[in-house]
Design an enzyme around this catalytic site. Structure first.
Site, PDB file in Angstrom:
ATOM      1  CD1 TRP A 167      -1.727  -2.205   2.334  1.00 40.51           C
ATOM      2  CD2 TRP A 167      -2.375  -2.015   0.203  1.00 40.51           C
ATOM      3  NE1 TRP A 167      -2.419  -3.349   2.010  1.00 40.51           N
ATOM      4  CE2 TRP A 167      -2.830  -3.256   0.707  1.00 40.51           C
ATOM      5  CE3 TRP A 167      -2.679  -1.682  -1.117  1.00 40.51           C
ATOM      6  CZ2 TRP A 167      -3.574  -4.159  -0.066  1.00 40.51           C
ATOM      7  CZ3 TRP A 167      -3.397  -2.577  -1.887  1.00 40.51           C
ATOM      8  CH2 TRP A 167      -3.837  -3.800  -1.362  1.00 40.51           C
ATOM      9  CG  ASP A 168       3.945   2.506   2.954  1.00 38.55           C
ATOM     10  OD1 ASP A 168       3.156   3.438   3.172  1.00 38.55           O
ATOM     11  OD2 ASP A 168       4.568   1.925   3.853  1.00 38.55           O
TER      12      ASP A 168
END
Length: 393
Positions: A167-168
């Site tokens: 997700w980063d």
């Protein structure tokens, strides 16, 4: 090796106040494509300045990897003087590009409204954890969205985190897209933009787009855990006689037929089809539903062959496959050693190594960033520019 002077974002200036992954990756992505990115850190560095992995001398490989090609300025953001330096770097036409990327939202002096008073067309990109302002990181977001519940062995009743901060990474790349989109609109209209991107929303967007959330709402069912089997098609891992392991995916009917012929199991697969009344050769859904039977048919062939033979035979077949490797295997393979994506980088405090450039090629060229500046190495140059600008006023 292509340099930023010929890259598509040459001339774009961005100020970055960030730490950890998403925001620095946004800046790195823009930097590799030619933008001038100025990273601002507090004295001593932000929270990620010493993050692992580190060298034997304790210098962060992580920090330098995410900050290649950027200029480094140190400013005490608790002081008016430090804040003024940052505001000038963002908003003044002589030194700034009117763009700031940060994951340190909540500072009034750095807010879009405050900066807009100094430069009406300013673009601010704020990366936050949750849309409501509550803090979050990749690993808490992942837990909250649901993926650990279907990750890991099917006979394990607990949850399994993955090691990639997916997700980063997605958030950082999407933030870079948002910057470029906002710049294009500003070029057309003269209007700035306040962009707010939540890490949790990024994960929800992907989970929704790929159907994980939609099937609950439409079908009333949750995605099942499948271990190393690929959901909805035929794909799994097999071990060879010398205990090497391969990942194999048969997405199409052609792939599946090739796998059947390779393993000499056509007669057995045909018999299963007849007994169950299914079409394994043409139905992806049937192959997934009856994958355990197919595993049992194919596994003996793999277990009877050494890895070298399996790799040779798979390479000649119409099957998608890869042998499982370690990071050390990859570094020593042509993937890195003979790949134009990589170029030698002499990184102060770290050493000389092959570093990846921008994965997208422009007219056949990868763009590579220069080494990361030492923490604060460019402070004097940029504060001098600010002082000169102040004198001119």
């Amino acid at each position: 090796m292509a340099t930023s002077s010929t890259a598509p974002l040459q001339g774009l200036k961005i100020v970055e106040l960030s730490s950890f992954v998403a925001s620095p990756l946004c800046g790195l992505t823009l930097s590799q494509l030619g933008a001038q990115v100025i990273r601002i850190d507090p004295p001593g560095g932000a929270a990620d300045v010493n993050r692992w992995p580190v060298t034997v001398d304790g210098n962060s490989i992580y920090w330098t990897g995410l900050n290649k090609g950027k200029h480094s300025v140190v400013a005490d953001l608790h002081t008016e003087a430090g804040q003024d330096i940052v505001r000038r770097l963002i908003t003044e036409p002589s030194s700034g590009g009117g763009i700031v990327v940060t994951n340190t939202a909540g500072r009034q002096w750095l807010s879009h409204n405050s900066l807009q008073k100094l430069r009406p067309d300013v673009i601010t990109v704020e990366i936050v954890g949750n849309a409501d302002g509550r803090p979050a990181v990749d690993y808490t977001v992942n837990a909250a969205v649901g993926f650990p519940a279907i990750t890991g062995p099917t006979n394990y009743g607990g949850v399994v985190n993955h090691v990639l901060p997916a997700w980063d990474v997605a958030c950082g790349l999407y933030a870079a897209l948002a910057v470029v989109s906002a710049v294009r609109r500003r070029d057309q209209t003269g209007v700035g933009c306040h962009i707010r991107l939540a890490l949790h929303d990024m994960a929800l967007f992907v989970a929704s787009t790929l159907g994980y959330l939609t099937e609950v709402q439409v079908n009333g069912t949750e995605r099942e855990a499948t271990g190393n089997d690929v959901y909805g098609t035929y794909g799994t891992d097999f071990s060879t006689s010398d205990d090497a392991r391969f990942m194999l995916v048969a997405l199409t009917s052609r792939h599946f037929r090739s796998l059947v012929d390779l393993t000499g199991t056509r007669e057995a697969v045909t018999a299963i089809q007849a007994a169950l009344g299914v079409d394994l050769f043409n139905s992806e859904a049937d192959r997934f539903r009856h994958r355990q039977l197919l595993h049992g048919l194919f596994n003996p062939w793999f277990r009877s062959q050494p890895a070298a033979m399996v790799e040779t035979r798979l390479a000649d077949a119409h099957v998608l496959f890869a042998r499982y490797r370690t990071f050390t295997d990859v570094v020593n393979a042509p993937d890195v050693q003979d790949n134009p994506l990589f170029a030698n980088l002499d990184q102060p405090l770290i050493g000389s190594y092959l570093a990846a450039g921008s994965p997208a090629t422009f007219d056949g060229t990868h763009f590579h960033a220069t080494a990361a500046s030492r923490l604060g190495a460019d402070t004097g140059a940029y504060t001098a520019d600010a002082s000169q600008s102040d004198d001119e006023h």
